[in-house]
Design an enzyme around this catalytic site. Sequence first.
Site, PDB file in Angstrom:
ATOM      1  N   HIS A 341       0.819  -1.222   0.000  1.00 30.65           N
ATOM      2  CA  HIS A 341       0.000   0.000   0.000  1.00 30.65           C
ATOM      3  C   HIS A 341       0.847   1.263   0.000  1.00 30.65           C
ATOM      4  CE1 HIS A 341       0.830   0.919   4.239  1.00 30.65           C
ATOM      5  NE2 HIS A 341       0.627  -0.370   4.508  1.00 30.65           N
ATOM      6  N   CYS A 359       3.337  -4.684   6.707  1.00 31.11           N
ATOM      7  CA  CYS A 359       2.943  -4.449   5.319  1.00 31.11           C
ATOM      8  C   CYS A 359       4.154  -4.004   4.491  1.00 31.11           C
ATOM      9  CB  CYS A 359       1.864  -3.375   5.245  1.00 31.11           C
ATOM     10  SG  CYS A 359       0.269  -3.895   5.922  1.00 31.11           S
TER      11      CYS A 359
END
Length: 430
Positions: A341, A359
């Site tokens: 992301h 992440c």
Amino acid sequence: MLDPSGLRALGLSTPSRPRRVPTITSCTLLLVTLGAGVTACDSEGHPLSARPYDAAEQISFNAPVGNGKKADPDKPLEITAEGSGGRITDVTATDAAGRYVAGELSADGSRWHSTSPLAAGARYTVRVSTENGDGAPGRKVLAFNTGRPTTKKRLGVKFGPDAGTYGVGQPVTAELSAPLKDKAARKVVERALKVVSQPAVEGAWHWVDAKTLHYRPREYWPAHATIRAYSNLSGIKVAERLWGGKAKPLKLTTGDRVEAVTDAAAHSMAVRRNGKVIKRIPITTGKPGFETRNGVKVVLGKEYFVRMRGTSIGIAEGSAEDYDLPVYYATRVTWSGEYVHAAPWSTGSQGAANVSHGCTGMSTANAAWFFKTVRPGDIVKVVNSEGDMMTPFDNGFGDWNLDWQKWQKGSALMEGPRPEDRARLTPVSA
């Protein structure tokens, strides 16, 4: 032209006068020769060239034929050779849907019996080949109907994912409506669940749990492949008081082979399309205590906006590690919340250090490009992280982290070094 005396003077032989053979004699010899050839090749003289005889009197059959009677689908089909000197040479049994009944023929040809279950409420055609003591071939075609099951309990199958185009890492899934723990029942189900592909590749089912199966090839699917999954389970007895139900078939296609390889130690991601690097992206991955999982993951979905909170991954609210952030261009790779992301707050560390909570973060521009480039089923592989290995089944599609031998061991048809009913993908007819 030299006369005979001149030829002799030159040392040459005198040509002999052709010998006259009565024409009638030559014709007689020719006819005798042809007659001998006809006799040797005469179809009436060779048992294998004769028209097959009706083998009805040579075999017995345990299913009712005619008179509106129906066979019990719970009982195996059996055909026996009657009398002496004759034997069964081949048996083919299919239902109206084209499903074959597996069977075994005894070594002496005296008996054939089915080894796979019959379908309930089906019409079967059985073709029996025999030979008598002289080797002459016999044939008999029989037809019968099976009755309907006494119970209404059906085993449903739902294939996944939804029809569409996916990346080459997307497994095919099958969800059963009831759990199956018995190995014999699992074999029945697995034999009936089919996956075919164009181009053809080798693949196999793997039982994830008592209600879930995944199917994948030995390697990834080919790019631009067509994949079809369907069930032959309808009307087949699976277990006591449980019969196969109908299932909706599934068609998938694959796009380009897109792979994103994240090197956590180098803080860099290389994105390849069909083997060629199309972009290198500076990234940040999980910091100590929150290391990103290693291994192959598959894109599960894409979410333009996600509200990410530390409490969702077990971080205590108000602690030093707690966070609550709006996140854009989020590509999900695990169910527990691992994404690729946009992370504009960490651009200073991207390409240099790992500072995330697990992440893979990158600039907004790069995240938007990645978001638009990948689709569900594409491959995201993480290497050189200090984190654990991605698990195969409980947190997304980690199926590719099992090698082929371990994958095959998850098949109920595995007996010995390879599956009993090896799932070989075959081309789809046009």
